[in-house]
Design an enzyme around this catalytic site. Structure first.
Site, short mmCIF file in Angstrom:
data_model
loop_
_atom_site.label_atom_id
_atom_site.label_comp_id
_atom_site.label_asym_id
_atom_site.label_seq_id
_atom_site.Cartn_x
_atom_site.Cartn_y
_atom_site.Cartn_z
N ASN A 1 56.85 -63.52 47.13
CA ASN A 1 57.68 -62.76 45.88
C ASN A 1 57.24 -64.27 44.14
OD1 ASN A 1 59.30 -63.80 47.76
ND2 ASN A 1 60.26 -64.43 46.28
N GLN B 1 57.21 -56.57 47.87
CA GLN B 1 56.48 -56.71 46.40
C GLN B 1 55.35 -56.50 46.49
OE1 GLN B 1 57.85 -58.23 44.07
NE2 GLN B 1 59.57 -58.95 44.68
N SER C 1 61.83 -51.82 49.47
CA SER C 1 63.10 -52.19 48.66
C SER C 1 63.18 -51.41 47.52
CB SER C 1 63.96 -53.54 48.26
OG SER C 1 65.02 -53.92 48.06
N GLY C 2 64.23 -50.05 47.24
CA GLY C 2 64.09 -49.23 45.79
C GLY C 2 64.42 -50.05 44.97
N CYS D 1 66.86 -64.50 44.29
CA CYS D 1 67.61 -65.25 45.86
C CYS D 1 67.41 -67.01 46.27
CB CYS D 1 67.13 -64.63 47.14
SG CYS D 1 66.99 -62.87 46.89
N THR E 1 77.27 -44.34 57.79
CA THR E 1 77.27 -42.26 56.67
C THR E 1 75.97 -43.66 55.39
OG1 THR E 1 79.34 -42.05 57.33
CG2 THR E 1 78.31 -40.98 54.65
#
Length: 380
Positions: free
Chosen positions: A149, A178, A198-199, A323, A236
């Site tokens: 990344n 990535q 990851s969206g 991050c 949920t």
């Protein structure tokens, strides 16, 4: 605005936002409820599973929806470790993993697991032979990032997978966050057992993601509760979010077919322009590199100073991964590559999307050149 920080997050497609709003307002039921509204949500959830699985080239039963890359990596690594600790507590990873992988390994080490960290060469690439040499009788998991990344190096996932096929009891996890939508990865052909996406890295929404768990692989869940997602991830389900994510992935894969050459041309323009600057070092390798990530350093120019100078022109880049950007520490990947600490601390990352264009690249280059000249004049 010129946005060149797409590795941190991407702008959601308008169609993706429309899907999220439509499902949130019209199909808001809990998919675990027995009534009709719950049944409608459950049907949409199943459709999202099917669509995402088809796009990834896997089975519907092998897709577990998560909240994103960090949860997916944690679930894969800790899930395998806790489920299979009875036959071994040795894990292999690399020195250039995402923070969510590094931190997971550190937590497991505190619980008695032993982690081997494979080094990388000057291009940030792992040698599959090093992985093989690190394997022990008690090894249960190998975890390797697909595309780094921070510098964009593409790891030899298929070659590592071939090595691990000789050790069928060792699970293979790949962080594909990535890579998805940019660099194809055949999960089955590469021998991958678990794979994270990851969206929000491909124009979906934050808080959405998925973990591929190959049929037959048993993992211990991180979250206990109602047993959703095949008892692998309770809670949920975010139906609107995963429906939107499936649409984002479909659109991103279509754009890759249409615009990958264009993306590479834009990146070529940026590289060529940067090379004209004095004392620039490009850290992203020429070969085995993702088409959308470029990492470089300018001698004597502090990265955060240049980032804010560009921001004044409404241009957005970053110093390192999102991050790690606030830790005020040298880029860990560059240090592992043998880059001197002063260069690692001054690195800039530009990351593109299919929505960027040639005119933006030229404007960014002009802004970088102008600011570098100005900053060097001030430093004299």
């Amino acid at each position: 605005m010129i946005y060149f920080d797409n590795s941190a997050t991407t702008k959601p497609f308008t169609e993706v936002l429309d899907s999220f709003i439509k499902v949130s307002t019209g199909y808001f039921g809990n998919p675990s409820s027995l009534h009709q509204i719950g049944g409608q949500a459950e049907k949409l959830l199943a459709q999202a599973h099917t669509q995402l699985a088809k796009l990834l080239g896997v089975k519907m039963s092998e897709v577990v929806f998560t909240s994103g890359g960090t949860e997916g990596n944690n679930l894969a690594i800790k899930g395998v470790a806790m489920e299979h600790k009875g036959r071994g507590k040795h894990i292999i990873t690399t020195e250039i993993e995402h923070a969510s992988v590094r931190s997971s390994m550190e937590q497991l080490a505190e619980l008695g697991f032993e982690v081997s960290y494979i080094p990388v060469d000057k291009h940030g690439r792992v040698d599959p032979t090093e992985v093989k040499n690190a394997i022990r009788p008690d090894t249960i998991l190998v975890s390797v990032i697909h595309i780094n990344n921070e510098v964009g190096t593409v790891q030899p996932i298929k070659e590592i997978g071939e090595v691990l096929k000789q050790f069928p009891k060792i699970y293979f996890h790949v962080d594909h966050v990535q890579g998805v939508g940019k660099v194809p990865l055949d999960f089955y052909d590469c021998g991958i057992d678990l794979c994270t996406i990851s969206g929000h890295k491909f124009h979906g929404l934050k808080g959405t993601g998925a973990l591929f768990v190959r049929d037959g692989v048993q993992i211990s869940p991180l979250l206990s509760g109602g047993g959703q997602e095949g008892r692998r991830r309770s809670g949920t389900e975010n139906v609107a979010g995963v429906v939107a994510m499936a649409k984002a992935l479909r659109m991103s894969l279509e754009l890759r077919e249409q615009k990958i050459d264009h993306l590479q041309q834009i990146m070529g323009t940026i590289k060529s322009g940067l090379k004209q600057l004095p004392e620039v070092t490009i850290h992203t390798p020429e070969k085995n590199a993702a088409p959308h990530i470029l990492n470089f350093s300018l001698k004597g120019i502090k990265a955060e100073v240049l980032v804010h100078a560009l921001e004044e022109r409404d241009i957005y880049v970053s110093t390192t991964s999102a991050c790690s950007s606030k830790r005020n520490a040298p880029n860990q990947t560059l240090v592992a590559m043998g880059v001197p600490a002063d260069q690692a601390a001054s690195s800039i990352r530009m990351s593109l999307s299919y929505e960027n264009n040639q005119q933006e690249a030229e404007k960014v280059l002009t802004a970088v050149i102008d600011n570098v000249k100005r900053l060097r004049e001030v430093m004299k």
